[in-house]
Enzyme design. Structure first.
Site, PDB file in Angstrom:
ATOM      1  N   LYS A 106     -62.449  77.491 -51.040  1.00 46.16           N
ATOM      2  CA  LYS A 106     -61.832  77.430 -52.541  1.00 46.16           C
ATOM      3  C   LYS A 106     -60.920  76.296 -52.807  1.00 46.16           C
ATOM      4  CE  LYS A 106     -60.105  81.906 -52.397  1.00 46.16           C
ATOM      5  NZ  LYS A 106     -60.625  82.189 -51.041  1.00 46.16           N
ATOM      6  N   ARG A 149     -58.045  75.217 -39.333  1.00 42.23           N
ATOM      7  CA  ARG A 149     -57.341  74.812 -40.667  1.00 42.23           C
ATOM      8  C   ARG A 149     -56.241  74.195 -40.457  1.00 42.23           C
ATOM      9  NH1 ARG A 149     -57.493  78.085 -46.506  1.00 42.23           N
ATOM     10  NH2 ARG A 149     -56.299  79.638 -45.307  1.00 42.23           N
ATOM     11  N   ARG A 197     -51.155  77.618 -41.051  1.00 39.91           N
ATOM     12  CA  ARG A 197     -50.582  78.929 -41.833  1.00 39.91           C
ATOM     13  C   ARG A 197     -50.617  79.802 -40.808  1.00 39.91           C
ATOM     14  NH1 ARG A 197     -53.834  79.152 -47.597  1.00 39.91           N
ATOM     15  NH2 ARG A 197     -53.808  81.223 -46.883  1.00 39.91           N
ATOM     16  N   ARG A 249     -57.193  90.023 -43.010  1.00 40.06           N
ATOM     17  CA  ARG A 249     -57.364  89.454 -44.449  1.00 40.06           C
ATOM     18  C   ARG A 249     -59.083  89.640 -44.949  1.00 40.06           C
ATOM     19  NH1 ARG A 249     -56.112  83.406 -43.873  1.00 40.06           N
ATOM     20  NH2 ARG A 249     -56.479  83.044 -45.880  1.00 40.06           N
TER      21      ARG A 249
HETATM   22  P1  AMP Z   1     -54.513  82.235 -50.380  1.00 36.77           P
HETATM   23  O1  AMP Z   1     -53.880  80.926 -50.305  1.00 36.77           O
HETATM   24  O2  AMP Z   1     -55.365  82.456 -51.736  1.00 36.77           O
HETATM   25  O3  AMP Z   1     -55.550  82.471 -49.338  1.00 36.77           O
HETATM   26  O4  AMP Z   1     -53.461  83.425 -50.402  1.00 36.77           O
HETATM   27  C1  AMP Z   1     -52.766  83.548 -49.404  1.00 36.77           C
HETATM   28  C2  AMP Z   1     -52.199  85.098 -49.625  1.00 36.77           C
HETATM   29  O5  AMP Z   1     -51.399  85.166 -50.716  1.00 36.77           O
HETATM   30  C3  AMP Z   1     -53.405  86.080 -49.660  1.00 36.77           C
HETATM   31  O6  AMP Z   1     -53.774  86.654 -48.208  1.00 36.77           O
HETATM   32  C4  AMP Z   1     -52.510  87.469 -50.367  1.00 36.77           C
HETATM   33  O7  AMP Z   1     -51.239  87.997 -49.332  1.00 36.77           O
HETATM   34  C5  AMP Z   1     -51.523  86.664 -51.385  1.00 36.77           C
HETATM   35  N1  AMP Z   1     -52.344  86.372 -52.645  1.00 36.77           N
HETATM   36  C6  AMP Z   1     -52.900  85.352 -53.085  1.00 36.77           C
HETATM   37  N2  AMP Z   1     -53.431  85.665 -54.474  1.00 36.77           N
HETATM   38  C7  AMP Z   1     -53.447  87.037 -54.582  1.00 36.77           C
HETATM   39  C8  AMP Z   1     -53.783  87.881 -55.608  1.00 36.77           C
HETATM   40  N3  AMP Z   1     -54.355  87.337 -56.858  1.00 36.77           N
HETATM   41  N4  AMP Z   1     -53.246  89.047 -55.605  1.00 36.77           N
HETATM   42  C9  AMP Z   1     -52.373  89.753 -54.323  1.00 36.77           C
HETATM   43  N5  AMP Z   1     -52.103  88.834 -53.539  1.00 36.77           N
HETATM   44  C10 AMP Z   1     -52.736  87.505 -53.627  1.00 36.77           C
END
Ligand code: AMP
Length: 206
Positions: free
Chosen positions: A13, A118, A151, A162
């Site tokens: 994404k 990553r 990360r 996750r």
């Molecule tokens: P990402 O960078 O999109 O993989 O997001 C990393 C982490 O941020 C996720 O594993 C969640 O813990 C939190 N997070 C991101 N977007 C959301 C969302 N829309 N709702 C709840 N938690 C989120």
């Protein structure tokens, strides 16, 4: 144009969103990046968010919706990456009338390898992969020259959690949009340039 980019962890994404932002001049809004910014500030709420992210869980809906809406402000064109992640979040942003949803489809086993390789730059804005998308200079971001790091939530144990959370809470969001007939599916198991090629085709037809 308003777009939502959906897909499991590691579906690409962030990388696809970077390309769309450049080519289509849409503001890339990533809730994950916004939450990590809050963590970096070291505030009390930032510390709570950090614990949740490092466990691979989701932050409460109210918080993610608030953080998103603040960033959207009164913008008319944007790309949401990592939001919505629950059906409740999707329902709560119906008023924004986002009618273009792209779903990056990929099997779980394919992405484990991707996530463990990553790397992200210190600003958290640019993604790489040690094998599939290496930077020009090892360990350094091509865009801003900052050091590349892994990360904490890309640790294999956290990746597993996750996925559990994704299957339970976010996969129903895909069904939610599928039923509304506004979902465009792109095969995300291909090479990054092919994936983006398909995304571009979809965008040009919107
Ligand atoms: P990402 O960078 O999109 O993989 O997001 C990393 C982490 O941020 C996720 O594993 C969640 O813990 C939190 N997070 C991101 N977007 C959301 C969302 N829309 N709702 C709840 N938690 C989120």
């Amino acid at each position: 144009m308003k777009i939502i980019l959906l897909g499991p962890p590691g579906s690409g994404k962030g990388t696809v969103a970077d390309h769309i932002e450049k080519e289509f001049h849409l503001k890339h809004i990533s809730t994950g990046a916004l939450l990590r910014e809050e963590v970096a500030k070291g505030t009390t709420i930032g510390k709570d968010i950090q614990k949740i992210i490092e466990k691979g869980e989701l932050v409460p809906d109210d918080l993610s919706i608030q953080i998103m809406r603040l960033e959207i402000g009164n913008k008319k064109d944007y790309l949401l990456d990592g939001f919505p992640r629950t059906v409740n979040q999707a329902q709560k942003i119906e008023d924004l009338e986002v009618n273009h949803i792209i779903y990056l489809e990929i099997a779980e086993k394919e992405v484990i390898e991707r996530l463990s390789g990553r790397r992200v730059c210190a600003t958290g804005e640019h993604n790489y992969h040690v094998q599939y998308l290496p930077p020009k200079k090892e360990g350094k971001c091509d865009v801003d020259g900052t050091k590349l790091i892994q990360r904490k939530d890309d640790d294999p144990k956290v990746i597993k959690e996750r996925f559990r959370v994704y299957n339970r809470q976010t996969a129903p969001v895909v069904e939610y949009y599928r039923k509304k007939d506004i979902l465009k599916i792109v095969d995300a198991a291909q090479k990054p340039e092919k994936v983006y090629g398909e995304v571009r085709k979809v965008l040009n037809h919107f």
